[in-house]
Each structure stands twice: as C-alpha cells, then as structure tokens.
Design a protein around this motif. Structure first.
Motif, short mmCIF file in Angstrom:
data_model
loop_
_atom_site.label_atom_id
_atom_site.label_comp_id
_atom_site.label_asym_id
_atom_site.label_seq_id
_atom_site.Cartn_x
_atom_site.Cartn_y
_atom_site.Cartn_z
N SER A 1 -6.17 8.62 1.19
CA SER A 1 -6.48 7.70 2.28
C SER A 1 -7.23 6.46 1.79
N GLY A 2 -8.00 6.63 0.72
CA GLY A 2 -8.76 5.52 0.16
C GLY A 2 -7.90 4.50 -0.57
N PHE A 3 -6.62 4.82 -0.76
CA PHE A 3 -5.69 3.90 -1.40
C PHE A 3 -4.88 3.11 -0.38
N TYR A 4 -5.20 3.31 0.89
CA TYR A 4 -4.58 2.57 1.99
C TYR A 4 -5.66 1.77 2.70
N SER A 5 -5.27 0.64 3.28
CA SER A 5 -6.21 -0.10 4.12
C SER A 5 -5.84 0.00 5.59
N THR A 6 -4.62 0.47 5.89
CA THR A 6 -4.21 0.69 7.27
C THR A 6 -4.80 2.00 7.77
N PRO A 7 -5.61 1.96 8.83
CA PRO A 7 -6.24 3.20 9.32
C PRO A 7 -5.20 4.25 9.71
N GLY A 8 -5.50 5.49 9.35
CA GLY A 8 -4.66 6.61 9.77
C GLY A 8 -3.50 6.92 8.86
N ILE A 9 -3.27 6.10 7.84
CA ILE A 9 -2.16 6.35 6.92
C ILE A 9 -2.68 7.03 5.66
N GLU B 1 0.84 -1.20 0.00
CA GLU B 1 0.00 0.00 0.00
C GLU B 1 0.87 1.25 0.00
N PRO B 2 0.37 2.33 -0.62
CA PRO B 2 -0.96 2.49 -1.20
C PRO B 2 -1.14 1.67 -2.47
N PHE B 3 -2.38 1.23 -2.70
CA PHE B 3 -2.70 0.42 -3.86
C PHE B 3 -4.01 0.89 -4.48
N TYR B 4 -4.28 0.41 -5.69
CA TYR B 4 -5.52 0.75 -6.39
C TYR B 4 -6.70 0.49 -5.47
N ALA B 5 -7.50 1.51 -5.25
CA ALA B 5 -8.53 1.46 -4.21
C ALA B 5 -9.52 0.32 -4.40
N ASN B 6 -9.83 -0.03 -5.63
CA ASN B 6 -10.84 -1.06 -5.86
C ASN B 6 -10.38 -2.46 -5.48
N TYR B 7 -9.09 -2.66 -5.21
CA TYR B 7 -8.66 -3.96 -4.71
C TYR B 7 -9.41 -4.30 -3.41
N ILE B 8 -9.60 -3.29 -2.57
CA ILE B 8 -10.34 -3.50 -1.32
C ILE B 8 -11.80 -3.87 -1.62
N ALA B 9 -12.38 -3.20 -2.61
CA ALA B 9 -13.77 -3.50 -2.96
C ALA B 9 -13.92 -4.93 -3.46
N ALA C 1 -15.45 -10.62 -2.28
CA ALA C 1 -15.08 -12.03 -2.22
C ALA C 1 -14.93 -12.55 -0.79
N SER C 2 -15.16 -11.68 0.19
CA SER C 2 -15.04 -12.05 1.61
C SER C 2 -13.64 -12.55 1.95
N ILE C 3 -12.63 -11.89 1.37
CA ILE C 3 -11.25 -12.22 1.71
C ILE C 3 -10.60 -11.00 2.35
N LYS C 4 -9.40 -11.18 2.87
CA LYS C 4 -8.73 -10.13 3.63
C LYS C 4 -7.49 -9.63 2.91
N VAL C 5 -7.41 -8.32 2.73
CA VAL C 5 -6.19 -7.70 2.23
C VAL C 5 -5.26 -7.44 3.40
N VAL C 6 -4.05 -7.96 3.31
CA VAL C 6 -3.02 -7.72 4.32
C VAL C 6 -2.04 -6.72 3.73
N PRO C 7 -2.03 -5.48 4.22
CA PRO C 7 -1.18 -4.45 3.61
C PRO C 7 0.26 -4.52 4.10
#
Length: 396
Positions: A356-364, A120-128, A133-139
C-alpha cells in the motif's frame, strides 16, 4: 508547545522500514527472519571496489567537486557509451545516492504545487521527495492483471494540466519488476515533446533484465535532449547500497546548472565512496552475467512457489529483483506485522513490505505485498512455505 510543520506531518513512513521494530523484537525473541522486505542484495560487492578503498593513498580526506570527481565522471561517461548512451562527463552530476538525485531534480524543475505523473505502484520514496519539495504526485494506475504494463498513452493525456511539469518512470521498475520496451519509451517521448514536459527515468536496475529483454534508456532517444533526465546509482548494480553514490545525467544545460546549485549547497558527494564507485567500473562483464543468472533462478523459484498457494496472484517481473504479490487478506499491513509478532514455523518467520505504501491512490494495494528476491533459492522456498502456512491460520 512548539509544533512540527504540516510538511513533516504529511511525510510518509517508509513501507519498507516501518516494520523494523517488530523485526528487531522477533530477532531478540530468537526467531530467524527471512528478509524479503528490502532491496539489499546478498551478492558480494566487487572486490576491486573494496580494494580501492583499502589500498588508497589519500592523506587528506578532502571535498571533491560538487558535481563529483572529474575522473569518476569521465569513467562513467565511458560506461554509458558502452551501453549505447552517448554522454560527456559534463552531462553528469554525481549525487549522494539516487535519492539525492531525485530531490535535486524535483527542486530544480518544479515549483510549489507543480505536478509529476508517475505510474503506480512506484518506489515509495518518490512520495517522500515530492512532499519535501511541496509538489504533487499524480498517479496513473497500472495493474497486476496485465503485469503492470505501461498504461495507455491516452490515460496520460487525461492527467496533464497546466501544473504538469514531468512524467516519471522507473525502468526496470521497483516495486513491480516491469520493463518498458523501446516502443513504450518512445510513446512517452512523443507525449512529453508534444506537451513540453520533462521525462525523468530512474534506471538504477538497468543491468537486471530477463527473458531475452534488453533495457532501452531515455537517453537513447533522438531529439529529446532538452526533455530527458536520467537517474542512476551504484547501489544495486555493484551491491554497494551503503556507498550512497548515484548520479543524474542530462544534456539540458539549464537543468544541470540549476542542479549544480543544489549540489554546491550540500558541498560534495562522499570521497571514499566515489573512490570505490570509480573502481567498480572496472568490474568484468562476467560479474553481471553471474548475478543476472542468479536472479533469474531466484525469480523463477519464487514465482513457481507462490503460484502453488491458493488465491495468491503474482506478477512475473521482467527486470530488477522485486515482484508484487496479491494475497487473500484484507489488510497486508496487518498481515506483515502479524507475521513478525505472532507467527513462526519452527521459530522462523518472514518480513515483507506491504504494498500500500507504493501507491498514492487511497485504498489501492492494501491486499498486496512487495517481495525482494535477494535471498538464495533455498531461503526463498522456506520463506514462501512460511507465508503459505501463515495464510491458512491468519484471521483478518
């Protein structure tokens, strides 16, 4: 009252598109907006692609094969061969944009609560897509201080668990413009082979590399055919975002067979768009050289102007057409909305994408924005000047 799903509640808003209502209001108020928020190139689509649709002799607009038309996949394989990627048409599944390719891949290789490691940061739609798919992104965090270079391999090792199924990269990167070298890609190859993982690479910006750097695809790796899945698209390469044609390429037969079941469920990719995309493969190399030169000049102009602003930090992209900019503000989301709602210079303002929407870690990334340098140089200079003046009067 009926309620929506937890998954629906977790689905993130697009950081790129969520400000659209404010932009529409600003436009209705008569303001000119410089759109730096979205990767929609102002480059003309190759005429050969447009003419193929205008002049086609289709009498029945029928379904294509679920994996895409045979002639298109044959020509795609030849295109990849010219780019040092040896694949056959059967290794290719045509999708409705790269977006569908990502959704198909996640659905094919991962189960509920499985994990994919992404820088991260990564393309925001990866999270979507992960949420769907009910899987977890590990940043794994990369930093503006070192131009968002690939984190140390040891950091990847620390994140691997029994639930880890894949490592995913975007190369060249959206939103950072980073470009991973052959050495870095081979380091990732070693780790996925050692831990028996998939390596997924989003390579839709492969044509856009700068400063003498070249793109190295994961499909050029030797001995890794069962581990690698590449994602591609016509959207940026030919300035055909509205065609919604992409593909995934892999030599892993089990993955392809599973992906095809998802492809069959949605029937087929769009026929007219495949006609245009097939014709676009005849685009001369001079087109790409001209486009690349334009982006290099735009990048250099943008970075030069941003570096003139006090307390602004910017990473220099080596590929794609985006950069991350760190601003002297506490909340870039609020700043981006304020630009559209409450600020203008001679009735002109700017639309940017909060990072901020390109990160999944809160606060980054809350004080960062992504800029897409898809406008001409004169417009970029004017847009940065508006940001400069805005920062002088903005109050957090």
């Amino acid at each position: 009252m009926p309620t929506i799903s937890k998954k629906g509640q977790l689905m993130p808003e697009s950081p790129i598109r969520k400000l659209v209502p404010y932009a529409e209001k600003a436009a209705k108020d008569g303001k000119q907006i410089y759109h730096l928020n979205i990767g929609q190139p102002d480059i003309k689509t190759p005429e050969v692609a447009l003419q193929a649709v205008k002049e086609n002799t289709v009498e029945i607009l029928s379904y294509s094969r679920s994996e895409g038309s045979e002639t298109y996949r044959e020509k795609l394989a030849k295109y990849y061969d010219r780019n040092k990627i040896s694949v056959s048409p059967k290794d290719i599944v045509v999708t409705t944009g790269a977006s569908e390719a990502i959704a198909f891949i996640f659905g094919s290789i991962m189960d509920v609560d499985d994990e994919v490691i992404i820088c991260e940061p990564f393309y925001a739609n990866y999270i979507a897509f992960a949420t769907a798919a009910s899987i977890k992104v590990v940043p794994i965090v990369s930093n503006i201080e070192d131009n968002f270079a690939l984190p140390a391999i040891e950091e990847f090792e620390k994140l691997i668990t029994p639930k880890t199924k894949a490592i995913m990269i975007c190369n060249p990167g959206n939103p950072t413009g980073c470009l991973y070298s052959e050495k870095e890609v081979k380091q990732l190859a070693d780790i996925v082979k050692r831990h028996d993982l998939f390596l997924i690479s989003d390579e839709v910006y492969r044509e856009f590399t700068y400063d003498g750097n070249s793109h190295f695809s994961i499909l050029e790796l030797e001995g890794l055919d069962e581990h690698t899945i590449m994602i591609d698209s016509v959207s940026k390469r030919y300035s055909m975002c509205g065609a919604r044609v992409g593909c995934l390429v892999t030599k892993n037969e089990n993955v392809r067979h599973t992906v095809l079941k998802f492809a069959q469920a949605r029937l087929s990719p769009p026929t007219y768009a495949q006609i245009a995309s097939e014709a676009a493969l005849n685009t001369p190399q001079s087109y790409f050289e001209d486009v690349k030169n334009k982006y290099i000049k735009r990048r250099d102009t943008l970075i030069s102007e941003l570096n003139k602003i006090d307390k602004v930090k910017v990473a220099t992209p080596k590929g794609a057409f985006y950069c991350i900019v760190e601003l002297p503000v506490k909340n870039a989301d609020h700043f981006a909305q304020w630009l559209l709602e409450s600020f203008d210079v001679d009735n002109e303002t700017v639309m940017v994408a909060p990072a901020s929407g390109f990160y999944s870690t809160p606060g980054i990334g809350i004080n960062q924005i992504r800029i897409a340098y898809v406008l001409n140089r004169r417009s970029l200079v004017k847009a940065v000047n508006i940001i400069k003046k805005a920062l002088k009067v903005y109050k957090d």
